[in-house]
Design a protein around this motif. Structure first.
Motif, PDB file in Angstrom:
ATOM      1  N   LYS A 196       0.867  -1.168   0.000  1.00  0.00           N
ATOM      2  CA  LYS A 196       0.000   0.000   0.000  1.00  0.00           C
ATOM      3  C   LYS A 196       0.909   1.225   0.000  1.00  0.00           C
ATOM      4  O   LYS A 196       1.854   1.288   0.796  1.00  0.00           O
ATOM      5  N   THR A 197       0.644   2.181  -0.865  1.00  0.00           N
ATOM      6  CA  THR A 197       1.502   3.359  -0.954  1.00  0.00           C
ATOM      7  C   THR A 197       0.668   4.621  -1.104  1.00  0.00           C
ATOM      8  O   THR A 197      -0.416   4.606  -1.685  1.00  0.00           O
ATOM      9  N   LEU A 198       1.203   5.693  -0.578  1.00  0.00           N
ATOM     10  CA  LEU A 198       0.624   7.017  -0.810  1.00  0.00           C
ATOM     11  C   LEU A 198       1.712   8.057  -0.565  1.00  0.00           C
ATOM     12  O   LEU A 198       2.283   8.129   0.521  1.00  0.00           O
ATOM     13  N   ASP A 199       1.990   8.820  -1.604  1.00  0.00           N
ATOM     14  CA  ASP A 199       2.999   9.871  -1.519  1.00  0.00           C
ATOM     15  C   ASP A 199       2.310  11.214  -1.691  1.00  0.00           C
ATOM     16  O   ASP A 199       1.852  11.560  -2.783  1.00  0.00           O
ATOM     17  N   ALA A 200       2.226  11.977  -0.601  1.00  0.00           N
ATOM     18  CA  ALA A 200       1.574  13.284  -0.634  1.00  0.00           C
ATOM     19  C   ALA A 200       2.564  14.410  -0.907  1.00  0.00           C
ATOM     20  O   ALA A 200       2.258  15.578  -0.669  1.00  0.00           O
ATOM     21  N   LYS A 201       3.743  14.063  -1.414  1.00  0.00           N
ATOM     22  CA  LYS A 201       4.745  15.042  -1.862  1.00  0.00           C
ATOM     23  C   LYS A 201       5.138  16.016  -0.746  1.00  0.00           C
ATOM     24  O   LYS A 201       5.228  17.222  -0.942  1.00  0.00           O
ATOM     25  N   VAL A 202       5.366  15.445   0.439  1.00  0.00           N
ATOM     26  CA  VAL A 202       5.809  16.259   1.571  1.00  0.00           C
ATOM     27  C   VAL A 202       7.318  16.446   1.504  1.00  0.00           C
ATOM     28  O   VAL A 202       8.067  15.495   1.252  1.00  0.00           O
ATOM     29  N   THR A 203       7.751  17.663   1.700  1.00  0.00           N
ATOM     30  CA  THR A 203       9.173  17.979   1.821  1.00  0.00           C
ATOM     31  C   THR A 203       9.357  18.828   3.074  1.00  0.00           C
ATOM     32  O   THR A 203       8.528  19.694   3.358  1.00  0.00           O
ATOM     33  N   TYR A 204      10.397  18.547   3.827  1.00  0.00           N
ATOM     34  CA  TYR A 204      10.658  19.408   4.977  1.00  0.00           C
ATOM     35  C   TYR A 204      12.149  19.664   5.134  1.00  0.00           C
ATOM     36  O   TYR A 204      12.991  18.901   4.652  1.00  0.00           O
ATOM     37  N   THR A 205      12.428  20.760   5.802  1.00  0.00           N
ATOM     38  CA  THR A 205      13.788  21.260   5.882  1.00  0.00           C
ATOM     39  C   THR A 205      14.063  21.740   7.302  1.00  0.00           C
ATOM     40  O   THR A 205      13.192  22.333   7.941  1.00  0.00           O
ATOM     41  N   SER A 206      15.263  21.456   7.815  1.00  0.00           N
ATOM     42  CA  SER A 206      15.577  21.746   9.218  1.00  0.00           C
ATOM     43  C   SER A 206      16.972  22.327   9.363  1.00  0.00           C
ATOM     44  O   SER A 206      17.865  22.069   8.543  1.00  0.00           O
ATOM     45  N   ARG A 207      17.130  23.068  10.443  1.00  0.00           N
ATOM     46  CA  ARG A 207      18.443  23.605  10.806  1.00  0.00           C
ATOM     47  C   ARG A 207      18.546  23.622  12.325  1.00  0.00           C
ATOM     48  O   ARG A 207      17.562  23.912  13.022  1.00  0.00           O
ATOM     49  N   TRP A 208      19.740  23.334  12.843  1.00  0.00           N
ATOM     50  CA  TRP A 208      19.950  23.272  14.289  1.00  0.00           C
ATOM     51  C   TRP A 208      20.486  24.612  14.802  1.00  0.00           C
ATOM     52  O   TRP A 208      21.296  25.273  14.126  1.00  0.00           O
ATOM     53  N   TYR A 209      20.054  24.953  16.021  1.00  0.00           N
ATOM     54  CA  TYR A 209      20.428  26.227  16.636  1.00  0.00           C
ATOM     55  C   TYR A 209      20.752  26.042  18.116  1.00  0.00           C
ATOM     56  O   TYR A 209      20.192  25.167  18.785  1.00  0.00           O
ATOM     57  N   ASP A 210      21.628  26.912  18.613  1.00  0.00           N
ATOM     58  CA  ASP A 210      21.815  27.089  20.060  1.00  0.00           C
ATOM     59  C   ASP A 210      20.891  28.202  20.530  1.00  0.00           C
ATOM     60  O   ASP A 210      20.808  29.260  19.887  1.00  0.00           O
ATOM     61  N   LEU A 211      20.203  27.961  21.650  1.00  0.00           N
ATOM     62  CA  LEU A 211      19.370  29.012  22.216  1.00  0.00           C
ATOM     63  C   LEU A 211      20.236  30.092  22.853  1.00  0.00           C
ATOM     64  O   LEU A 211      21.373  29.823  23.262  1.00  0.00           O
ATOM     65  N   PRO A 212      19.723  31.295  22.970  1.00  0.00           N
ATOM     66  CA  PRO A 212      20.465  32.318  23.709  1.00  0.00           C
ATOM     67  C   PRO A 212      20.591  31.898  25.173  1.00  0.00           C
ATOM     68  O   PRO A 212      19.754  31.127  25.674  1.00  0.00           O
ATOM     69  N   PRO A 213      21.610  32.378  25.884  1.00  0.00           N
ATOM     70  CA  PRO A 213      21.674  32.112  27.325  1.00  0.00           C
ATOM     71  C   PRO A 213      20.374  32.540  28.000  1.00  0.00           C
ATOM     72  O   PRO A 213      19.714  33.488  27.552  1.00  0.00           O
ATOM     73  N   ALA A 214      20.005  31.835  29.059  1.00  0.00           N
ATOM     74  CA  ALA A 214      18.702  32.066  29.697  1.00  0.00           C
ATOM     75  C   ALA A 214      18.483  33.519  30.068  1.00  0.00           C
ATOM     76  O   ALA A 214      17.383  34.062  29.900  1.00  0.00           O
TER      77      ALA A 214
END
Length: 503
Positions: A196-214
């Motif tokens: 069974k297959t279904l491709d809804a053409k999802v693409t996603y993109t990510s980048r990692w970050y450091d948070l500012p000091p509290a």
């Protein structure tokens, strides 16, 4: 007899969970992993999706906890965070920011690489398990392929320039989406595995970050997690308003900024990624990313199709073989079901192995039947949304009228559930159970009390008698006011004068 040796193909979450189960029932469990495994929480070639956010749903947390007691405690000790999304996440829905209040659902937030490192640590505590690294599985050793009693008896592998084979009483395929096991079985004489297959053409993109000091974070940052859902406006708007966007917290005071969409091209360069984040419809999202320090390049994936290899439909399933994780059923990662579904399958294996000495045809058929019942739950959830798109392809594409109906109803129903959840604990608990795979979509859809709660809320809304305000302006910072227990009749409304409400 059950035998002495089990071989697991792949050392990711699915494979590690399977190994943890098998260690209770076999003298030796050998995990074959192509990569050299890092000693700490680091990315590796075999798990490219580790660069994106991962949710461990409650059903998956419980399953892993049964397989590896103390795992969640170890994950939190290593930096994972136990949070309540309704209190710790700012959620921007169709009408604007949702109100903040206590709910029944909690989650453990961490990176995928930390989850795998903690699982590896747990696996290495079990003396029956041996992890062999740098090993590529190249085939299966089979007898009687496709006939009654046909069996997988071992695997062929390559280490560097050397080849070999390994006999096994049970083989577990945890090789993921790209597994070749179905093709190897076909070559050995079994019929092609229906898919069974279904491709809804999802693409996603990510980048990692450091948070500012509290001490340097904006006062408006009461939240840990920021979520912006796609717009439901059918008028003219920037493409970025169609994104599902996450500012996802992980260990070490870091966050993964992730944007994804159905049927759209996503940015893969730093400049276009940052510009897109600025154009997400809730302005707080881009501002949050700009306030952090990037620590990675931009990571993009298109491996998001839903695919279910239906081994349960083979008349004579191969004895000696079990498939779990993405190797049997892979989901659109937007729905965060992969790790939890894999852990649930491993737990089914554990239940069937308990007190059983013979792994005969009845055993494998029972496993496939129970696994199918378990996989039906997340599969139905994935189909409910992905079948709404005209550009989707695959065997599970539905008729145009059904696509139109799904597209028109899915978001309004979702909005109604979210709204009713603010004032009806039963609706909130039921939806949380469905989201966490503890209840099926079918159970929710046929629950009269659930729909009564939504209908009652809609009537109150029309009469102007709803209690908890909502729809806070998405061009402002998400309001931090806690509306838990707020009832207008009791006159205990929290002070929220600074919270701007969008009409």
């Amino acid at each position: 007899m059950r035998g002495k040796t089990a071989v697991v193909l792949g050392g990711s979450v699915a494979g590690l969970c399977a190994a943890g189960v098998l260690a209770r029932h076999f003298d030796e469990v050998i995990v074959l992993e192509r990569d050299r495994l890092p000693p700490d929480a680091q990315h590796r070639r075999g798990v490219p999706q580790s660069k994106h956010p991962h949710f461990l749903l409650n059903s998956g947390r419980r399953a892993i906890g049964e397989i590896f007691p103390g795992c969640e405690k170890a994950l939190i000790a290593a930096g994972g965070m136990h949070l309540m999304p309704s209190m710790d996440a700012a959620y921007c829905e169709n009408a604007g920011w949702s109100p903040r209040q206590s709910g029944s659902m909690t989650m453990v937030y961490s990176s995928r690489v930390l989850i795998e490192r903690v699982l590896r640590d747990k696996v290495r505590e079990l003396p029956a398990i041996e992890i062999r690294e740098g090993v590529t599985v190249t085939g299966l050793r089979c007898t009687g392929g496709g006939t009654e009693g046909g069996r997988v008896e071992g695997v062929e592998y390559r280490t560097g320039d050397e080849s070999g084979h390994l006999a096994a009483d049970l083989v577990v395929d945890a090789l993921g989406r790209g597994s070749s096991v179905a093709a190897w079985l076909s070559t050995a004489g079994w019929p092609a595995v229906p898919e069974k297959t279904l491709d809804a053409k999802v693409t996603y993109t990510s980048r990692w970050y450091d948070l500012p000091p509290a001490e340097r974070r904006p006062q408006s940052w009461w939240w840990k997690h920021l979520v912006v859902t796609p717009t439901q406006d059918t008028g003219d708007h920037p493409e970025e308003h169609e994104y599902l966007s996450n500012f996802f917290p992980i260990e070490g005071d870091r966050a993964i900024v992730c944007m994804g969409a159905w049927g759209l091209r996503m940015p893969r360069e730093v400049e276009t990624f940052e510009a897109a984040a600025d154009r997400v419809r809730a302005t707080a999202f881009g501002k949050a990313a700009r306030a952090c320090t990037p620590t990675s390049e931009v990571h993009l994936t298109r491996s998001t199709d839903n695919k279910w290899r239906r081994f349960d439909l083979i008349g004579q399933p191969p004895l000696g073989l079990v498939c779990i994780g993405d190797s049997i059923c892979a989901f659109n990662p937007f729905y965060a079901q992969g790790m939890s579904s894999a852990a649930r399958s491993a737990l089914i294996l554990a239940e069937l192995l308990h007190g059983r000495d013979v792994l005969d045809l009845a055993f494998f058929r029972e496993f496939l039947a129970l696994q199918k019942k378990s996989l039906d739950v997340p599969w139905m959830l994935a189909m409910a949304r992905d079948q709404a798109y005209d550009f989707a392809t695959g065997s599970e594409v539905v008729a145009r009228w059904r696509r139109t109906l799904a597209a028109r109803l899915s978001w309004p129903v979702f909005n109604a559930i979210n709204a009713a959840s603010r004032e009806d604990p039963y609706v909130e608990r039921t939806f949380a159970q469905v989201f966490n795979l503890d209840k099926s979509l079918r159970q929710m859809a046929t629950d009269p009390r659930f729909w009564f709660g939504i209908a009652r809320y809609k009537v109150r809304q029309r009469l102007g008698r709803t209690v908890v305000p909502s729809g806070f302006d998405d061009q402002q910072d998400p309001p931090g006011t806690d509306y838990t227990g707020y009832t207008r009749a009791a006159g205990n409304a929290p002070s929220a004068k600074a919270d701007l409400v969008k009409d």
